[in-house]
Design a protein around this motif. Sequence first.
Motif, PDB file in Angstrom:
ATOM      1  N   MET A   1       0.836  -1.201   0.000  1.00 42.64           N
ATOM      2  CA  MET A   1       0.000   0.000   0.000  1.00 42.64           C
ATOM      3  C   MET A   1       0.870   1.251   0.000  1.00 42.64           C
ATOM      4  N   SER A   2       0.356   2.313  -0.570  1.00 42.22           N
ATOM      5  CA  SER A   2       1.091   3.573  -0.648  1.00 42.22           C
ATOM      6  C   SER A   2       0.826   4.424   0.591  1.00 42.22           C
ATOM      7  N   MET A   3       1.562   5.518   0.714  1.00 43.93           N
ATOM      8  CA  MET A   3       1.319   6.455   1.816  1.00 43.93           C
ATOM      9  C   MET A   3      -0.115   6.961   1.777  1.00 43.93           C
ATOM     10  N   ASP A   4      -0.588   7.312   0.594  1.00 43.08           N
ATOM     11  CA  ASP A   4      -1.963   7.797   0.463  1.00 43.08           C
ATOM     12  C   ASP A   4      -2.969   6.722   0.869  1.00 43.08           C
ATOM     13  N   ASP A   5      -2.709   5.482   0.461  1.00 40.64           N
ATOM     14  CA  ASP A   5      -3.614   4.386   0.816  1.00 40.64           C
ATOM     15  C   ASP A   5      -3.741   4.266   2.332  1.00 40.64           C
ATOM     16  N   TYR A   6      -2.609   4.264   3.004  1.00 42.37           N
ATOM     17  CA  TYR A   6      -2.632   4.169   4.465  1.00 42.37           C
ATOM     18  C   TYR A   6      -3.334   5.376   5.083  1.00 42.37           C
ATOM     19  N   PHE A   7      -3.041   6.548   4.570  1.00 43.54           N
ATOM     20  CA  PHE A   7      -3.602   7.778   5.134  1.00 43.54           C
ATOM     21  C   PHE A   7      -5.123   7.776   5.046  1.00 43.54           C
ATOM     22  N   ASN A   9      -7.068   5.356   4.725  1.00 41.40           N
ATOM     23  CA  ASN A   9      -7.656   4.233   5.455  1.00 41.40           C
ATOM     24  C   ASN A   9      -7.496   4.392   6.961  1.00 41.40           C
ATOM     25  N   GLY A  10      -6.998   5.541   7.387  1.00 39.06           N
ATOM     26  CA  GLY A  10      -6.866   5.785   8.820  1.00 39.06           C
ATOM     27  C   GLY A  10      -5.721   5.047   9.479  1.00 39.06           C
ATOM     28  N   GLU A  11      -4.805   4.503   8.689  1.00 36.80           N
ATOM     29  CA  GLU A  11      -3.633   3.813   9.238  1.00 36.80           C
ATOM     30  C   GLU A  11      -2.465   4.799   9.225  1.00 36.80           C
ATOM     31  N   LEU A  12      -2.548   5.753  10.116  1.00 36.81           N
ATOM     32  CA  LEU A  12      -1.641   6.893  10.057  1.00 36.81           C
ATOM     33  C   LEU A  12      -0.236   6.564  10.529  1.00 36.81           C
ATOM     34  N   MET A  13      -0.108   5.650  11.482  1.00 37.66           N
ATOM     35  CA  MET A  13       1.231   5.254  11.907  1.00 37.66           C
ATOM     36  C   MET A  13       1.946   4.516  10.780  1.00 37.66           C
ATOM     37  N   LYS A  14       1.227   3.688  10.056  1.00 36.63           N
ATOM     38  CA  LYS A  14       1.832   3.001   8.913  1.00 36.63           C
ATOM     39  C   LYS A  14       2.221   4.003   7.832  1.00 36.63           C
ATOM     40  N   CYS A  15       1.383   5.005   7.633  1.00 34.62           N
ATOM     41  CA  CYS A  15       1.699   6.074   6.689  1.00 34.62           C
ATOM     42  C   CYS A  15       2.968   6.798   7.128  1.00 34.62           C
ATOM     43  N   MET A 195     -14.564   8.258   3.059  1.00 30.74           N
ATOM     44  CA  MET A 195     -15.896   7.668   3.149  1.00 30.74           C
ATOM     45  C   MET A 195     -15.909   6.242   2.622  1.00 30.74           C
ATOM     46  N   ALA A 196     -15.209   6.021   1.520  1.00 35.09           N
ATOM     47  CA  ALA A 196     -15.150   4.674   0.949  1.00 35.09           C
ATOM     48  C   ALA A 196     -14.510   3.695   1.927  1.00 35.09           C
ATOM     49  N   ASN A 197     -13.444   4.124   2.576  1.00 36.79           N
ATOM     50  CA  ASN A 197     -12.776   3.253   3.542  1.00 36.79           C
ATOM     51  C   ASN A 197     -13.601   3.084   4.814  1.00 36.79           C
ATOM     52  N   ALA A 198     -14.359   4.104   5.178  1.00 38.79           N
ATOM     53  CA  ALA A 198     -15.257   3.972   6.328  1.00 38.79           C
ATOM     54  C   ALA A 198     -16.289   2.880   6.075  1.00 38.79           C
ATOM     55  N   ALA A 199     -16.838   2.855   4.867  1.00 45.32           N
ATOM     56  CA  ALA A 199     -17.840   1.844   4.521  1.00 45.32           C
ATOM     57  C   ALA A 199     -17.258   0.436   4.606  1.00 45.32           C
ATOM     58  N   LEU A 200     -16.054   0.267   4.092  1.00 48.71           N
ATOM     59  CA  LEU A 200     -15.397  -1.044   4.152  1.00 48.71           C
ATOM     60  C   LEU A 200     -15.101  -1.445   5.596  1.00 48.71           C
ATOM     61  N   THR A 201     -14.671  -0.483   6.386  1.00 50.78           N
ATOM     62  CA  THR A 201     -14.341  -0.759   7.787  1.00 50.78           C
ATOM     63  C   THR A 201     -15.585  -1.140   8.580  1.00 50.78           C
ATOM     64  N   LEU A 202     -16.701  -0.489   8.286  1.00 46.50           N
ATOM     65  CA  LEU A 202     -17.953  -0.823   8.969  1.00 46.50           C
ATOM     66  C   LEU A 202     -18.414  -2.238   8.630  1.00 46.50           C
ATOM     67  N   GLU A 203     -18.278  -2.624   7.385  1.00 42.93           N
ATOM     68  CA  GLU A 203     -18.652  -3.988   6.997  1.00 42.93           C
ATOM     69  C   GLU A 203     -17.771  -5.006   7.716  1.00 42.93           C
ATOM     70  N   ASP A 204     -16.491  -4.689   7.832  1.00 40.64           N
ATOM     71  CA  ASP A 204     -15.561  -5.558   8.552  1.00 40.64           C
ATOM     72  C   ASP A 204     -15.928  -5.626  10.027  1.00 40.64           C
ATOM     73  N   ALA A 205     -16.279  -4.479  10.598  1.00 43.59           N
ATOM     74  CA  ALA A 205     -16.671  -4.440  12.013  1.00 43.59           C
ATOM     75  C   ALA A 205     -17.917  -5.285  12.255  1.00 43.59           C
TER      76      ALA A 205
END
Length: 233
Positions: A1-7, A9-15, A195-205
């Motif tokens: 994943m790229s820096m933007d992808d992590y960012f 997706n809320g994975e800021l430490m990985k970013c 928003m797109a990543n929020a939707a995916l995260t909610l489905e996972d949750a």
Amino acid sequence: MSMDDYFYNGELMKCYELAKQVTNEEDKVLAQKYIRLLEEYEYDRYPKPTAHIEVQHVERADESYPESDLVVEIRAIKDEEAFAKRIQQLEEVAKTGTSADKAQSFFTQGELFLFAHHYNESVHCFQQAVKQNPNKAVYWGITGQTMHRFGWMPFDALGYLEQAIQLDPTNPRWKWNKALVLIQLAKDLQMAPFMANAALTLEDALASCGEEQKSLKAAIQNTIDNMDSYVFS
């Protein structure tokens, strides 16, 4: 994943960690942008989990954790003198106990402050719990959840929620809270990837919920059902 992808997706430490590794001149400008942003939120000072394997408790049907049992016990004390003595004992443990005991003491104090609506003190205590025991997901997760609910910046909350998920990847609460922060960012910054990543995260949750976690599952489903209203309200 790229820096933007992590960012996004809320994975800021990985970013942040990926940005520090960038050597390509073409990507250095973006990397420095992320480094400056995240160091403003002290990502360079976050406690680091150790190799110690910590038991990560499953959230109960009533949305509680074993780590909160002491709070219930203390709040049940009706005698003022006995209550004050118990608080004094709790504070003493935070000074002289083992790291694990100090962490639990700070966490308990944080929850007591939370019940008393002293949110700054609550978050401070939760952060101290994380420092003393950075291997327990509930300390990270409750810190992030409290930050999000009571006015801290989204990037503050996400850092703690990200680590909670890293330590306890099957816990639906931390994923749900992460999604709520991403929704807030999508609303505030008008950036669709959040928003797109929020939707995916909610489905996972939702998929991570146990059969007995009915109230948590209902809350997550309610967020899914009302995503548009959260953004456009």
